[in-house]
Design a protein around this motif. Structure first.
Motif, short mmCIF file in Angstrom:
data_model
loop_
_atom_site.label_atom_id
_atom_site.label_comp_id
_atom_site.label_asym_id
_atom_site.label_seq_id
_atom_site.Cartn_x
_atom_site.Cartn_y
_atom_site.Cartn_z
N ILE A 108 -20.92 19.84 30.18
CA ILE A 108 -19.80 19.86 29.25
C ILE A 108 -20.26 20.41 27.91
CG2 ILE A 108 -18.29 18.39 27.84
CD1 ILE A 108 -17.92 16.60 30.23
N ARG A 109 -19.48 21.34 27.38
CA ARG A 109 -19.67 21.78 25.98
C ARG A 109 -18.47 21.25 25.20
NH1 ARG A 109 -17.78 26.37 23.47
NH2 ARG A 109 -17.47 27.39 25.47
N ILE A 110 -18.73 20.39 24.24
CA ILE A 110 -17.66 19.81 23.43
C ILE A 110 -17.04 20.90 22.57
CG2 ILE A 110 -17.06 18.03 21.75
CD1 ILE A 110 -18.03 16.92 24.43
N VAL A 111 -15.71 20.98 22.58
CA VAL A 111 -15.03 21.99 21.76
C VAL A 111 -14.14 21.36 20.70
CG1 VAL A 111 -15.11 23.77 23.53
CG2 VAL A 111 -13.17 22.20 23.46
N ALA A 112 -13.99 20.02 20.74
CA ALA A 112 -13.20 19.33 19.72
C ALA A 112 -13.80 17.96 19.48
CB ALA A 112 -11.75 19.22 20.16
N GLU A 113 -13.90 17.57 18.24
CA GLU A 113 -14.54 16.30 17.91
C GLU A 113 -13.57 15.12 17.99
OE1 GLU A 113 -16.62 16.53 14.20
OE2 GLU A 113 -16.94 18.68 14.46
N GLU A 114 -12.31 15.34 17.67
CA GLU A 114 -11.37 14.24 17.54
C GLU A 114 -11.22 13.47 18.85
OE1 GLU A 114 -6.67 13.51 16.40
OE2 GLU A 114 -7.54 15.51 16.35
N GLY A 152 -13.15 19.64 25.97
CA GLY A 152 -14.44 20.12 26.46
C GLY A 152 -14.27 21.24 27.46
N GLU A 153 -15.21 22.18 27.46
CA GLU A 153 -15.23 23.28 28.41
C GLU A 153 -16.56 23.26 29.15
OE1 GLU A 153 -14.45 26.68 26.01
OE2 GLU A 153 -12.29 26.29 25.90
N TRP A 170 -27.72 31.30 31.64
CA TRP A 170 -26.85 30.35 30.94
C TRP A 170 -25.51 31.02 30.73
CZ3 TRP A 170 -27.23 25.35 29.67
CH2 TRP A 170 -26.33 24.85 28.75
N THR A 171 -24.45 30.50 31.35
CA THR A 171 -23.15 31.14 31.28
C THR A 171 -22.06 30.13 30.97
OG1 THR A 171 -22.78 30.83 33.65
CG2 THR A 171 -23.80 32.91 32.97
N GLU A 172 -20.94 30.65 30.46
CA GLU A 172 -19.76 29.83 30.28
C GLU A 172 -18.95 29.84 31.56
OE1 GLU A 172 -17.44 30.77 26.92
OE2 GLU A 172 -19.08 30.54 25.48
N ASP A 173 -18.20 28.78 31.77
CA ASP A 173 -17.34 28.62 32.94
C ASP A 173 -15.92 28.46 32.39
OD1 ASP A 173 -15.82 27.47 35.03
OD2 ASP A 173 -17.64 26.73 35.98
N PRO A 174 -14.95 29.18 32.92
CA PRO A 174 -13.59 29.09 32.34
C PRO A 174 -12.89 27.76 32.60
CG PRO A 174 -13.57 30.43 34.33
CD PRO A 174 -15.02 30.16 34.01
N SER A 175 -13.50 26.90 33.37
CA SER A 175 -12.83 25.65 33.73
C SER A 175 -13.02 24.59 32.65
CB SER A 175 -13.39 25.11 35.05
OG SER A 175 -12.68 23.98 35.47
N THR A 177 -13.30 20.86 30.96
CA THR A 177 -13.95 19.65 31.49
C THR A 177 -13.45 18.37 30.83
OG1 THR A 177 -15.78 20.17 30.00
CG2 THR A 177 -16.08 20.68 32.32
N ILE A 178 -12.68 18.44 29.77
CA ILE A 178 -12.03 17.26 29.20
C ILE A 178 -10.65 17.70 28.69
CG2 ILE A 178 -12.22 15.27 27.66
CD1 ILE A 178 -15.09 16.13 27.08
#
Length: 524
Positions: A108-114, A152-153, A170-175, A177-178
């Motif tokens: 998971i890469r967090i994309v929003a903190e709230e 999360g992405e 190391w790649t991004e995945d379009p799916s 995750t949160i």
């Protein structure tokens, strides 16, 4: 009210879907009950703060309506794994697809903190190598119809060389995750990852770490699952067990190793580290940390300089053995009998110096962290409480400049104390306390950082652990961090000042940390 209901396809002991969720609930002191679709129909959902749906592709119309009403009236629903078909419309009609991953770490890469506690945008957590690099996972499809807030992405790492455990691509995945979805006055939080079926999560290995026989678990998973529990539930509805004494935000353990270099022709360094240790204590005292550190001292140093050891005891520091004469047990080929004799020799030396103390029989760190199963067996036979040899940081490659594929600035790693498991799977009566950040030997001698750079590195690492509430256990050698080069002491003081400027920290000696962990009641 902090009860959690785990709803799965099967609520029996054979179901894997809720195992890690149940373990996380126990770890955080959240009472929980299990239910399947049939028993859920008879459940009074208002008795729970949170309902967790794990591993259910379908839950039936009656159960779905019950969950919708529960959320609409302010309840919290957390979904893990597949998104039940009966709830897809709440997320814009998206679907999930079951896959099996091999040789891939999905994370998971967090994309929003709230709504996610201390997690910051950019934080990355590894998850999916739990099943020996192959396991069930779920991808979200239908992004163009997605409704709801994406928190999360995905990111992925793939195995490029199975023999050396080297990782790349190391790649991004379009799916996503949160995904968070407001339903009435309540919340539905969806995490496609099949977290419940996991047993443990480890970091990707690197070649230098490959031979270490004790798996280092990524306890960031437990911290992350707590944030999911709390984010899905209504504010104030869940009360989790404190991680640290007195409910402190984080724990800090400062340690230092004192070596024996007599006869090695090292000039001014040859027999001086016992003096550097006293200087180290004096610096700690100036920051209000008198007696708040642990030293691991070679038995030969203790034998030659007993008064300095006694002074450390008098000032409240924990003083433990560090092998007798800086022996790398495993590399030197020390078998069980040889290690046991070396440990016994340390015990005799420390007991003769300070018979009124017993630190020498509580904690142990080998030279070079060079221990193995024989070390742990010998320590257990001598009724030691803990060993301080785990290098959690080594598993992420953060100190190895030749591995640029590791995005160290993004990886969030948390290591907590863990019980030793022997090669047969038996739980030993010995706690592993990890170094959670790279020690000064690597920072100054391998990375060759300048003191100002070292100070910034440690402050950055501390800040990461502070916001997540983890364990910051770091080894500053007295000689390396104070005397080996100009500017080192100033950097050490800068680091201590930064740490001491933060509130709500439990400064613990390692024996205190071990005692707290054993009494906390939820092993990890």
């Amino acid at each position: 009210m902090s009860k959690v209901l785990l709803l799965s396809r099967e609520a029996g002991a054979e179901s894997r879907e809720w195992k890690m969720w149940a373990k996380a609930a126990e770890f955080w002191g959240l009472p929980y009950e299990l239910a399947d679709e049939a028993t859920f129909a008879q459940v009074d959902e208002t008795a729970y703060s949170l309902i967790l749906v794990a591993g259910a592709e379908e839950i039936g119309a009656s159960a779905a309506n019950k969950l919708r009403s529960f959320a609409a009236e302010g309840g919290g629903v957390l979904i893990s794994g597949p998104l039940p078909a009966e709830l897809c419309d709440l997320f814009g009609g998206i679907r999930t697809r079951r896959i099996v991953r091999t040789g891939t770490h999905r994370c998971i890469r967090i994309v929003a903190e709230e709504g996610l506690g201390g997690w910051q945008a950019g934080d990355i957590l590894f998850f999916t190598n739990t099943y020996q690099l192959a396991g069930t996972d779920y991808l979200v499809e239908g992004l163009e119809r997605l409704e709801g807030r994406i928190l999360g992405e995905s990111e992925m790492m793939t195995l490029t060389d199975a023999e050396s455990d080297s990782w790349g691509d190391w790649t991004e995945d379009p799916s996503p995750t949160i995904i968070a979805r407001q339903v009435g006055s309540g919340m539905m939080l969806y995490v496609p990852l099949a977290l419940g079926g996991m047993e443990w999560v480890t970091q990707p290995q690197i070649p230098t770490f490959k031979e270490f026989p004790y798996v280092v678990h990524n306890h960031a998973l437990l911290l992350f699952m707590r944030s999911l529990f709390e984010s899905a539930a209504a504010p104030g509805k869940l009360s989790v067990r404190p991680l640290w004494p007195s409910g402190a935000k984080m724990a800090v353990c400062i340690t230092g190793d004192v070596h024996d270099y007599v006869g090695l022709g090292l000039g001014q360094r040859e027999d001086r580290e016992y003096k550097d240790m006293i200087d180290y204590m004096n610096v700690l005292q100036q920051f209000g940390l008198e007696g708040r550190a642990t030293f691991y001292i070679s038995g030969a140093v203790a034998m030659r300089h007993p008064e300095e050891i006694r002074e450390g005891f008098r000032r409240g520091y924990e003083m433990c053995p560090h092998t007798y004469k800086d022996t790398c047990y495993s590399s030197a080929g020390f078998d069980y009998a040889a290690q046991k004799e070396d440990i016994d020799r340390c015990i005799r030396e420390f007991r003769a110096i300070a018979p009124e103390h017993n630190d020498y029989a509580k904690g142990f760190r080998t030279h070079g962290y060079n221990s193995n199963y024989d070390t742990r067996r010998a320590l257990e036979r001598r009724e030691y409480d803990y060993i301080a040899d785990l290098q959690a940081w080594e598993a992420v490659g953060q100190h190895i400049p030749d591995y640029p594929e590791y995005p160290e600035r993004l990886i969030t790693y948390a290591a907590l104390p863990q019980q030793t498991i022997d090669y047969r799977g038996r739980a030993m009566n010995l706690v592993e306390i990890p170094d959670s950040v790279v020690n000064d030997h690597f920072v100054y001698r391998i990375l060759r950082l300048e003191p100002e750079q070292a100070a910034e590195f440690y402050k950055k690492e501390f800040d990461k652990f502070y916001r997540l509430g983890g364990l910051f256990q770091v080894n500053f050698h007295p000689y390396i961090s104070l005397r080996e080069g100009p500017g080192r002491e100033a950097a050490f003081r800068d680091i201590l000042a930064h740490i001491a400027s933060h509130e709500d920290i439990a400064f613990l000696r390692m024996d205190e940390l071990c005692e707290w962990w054993k009494g906390r009641g939820a092993p990890c």
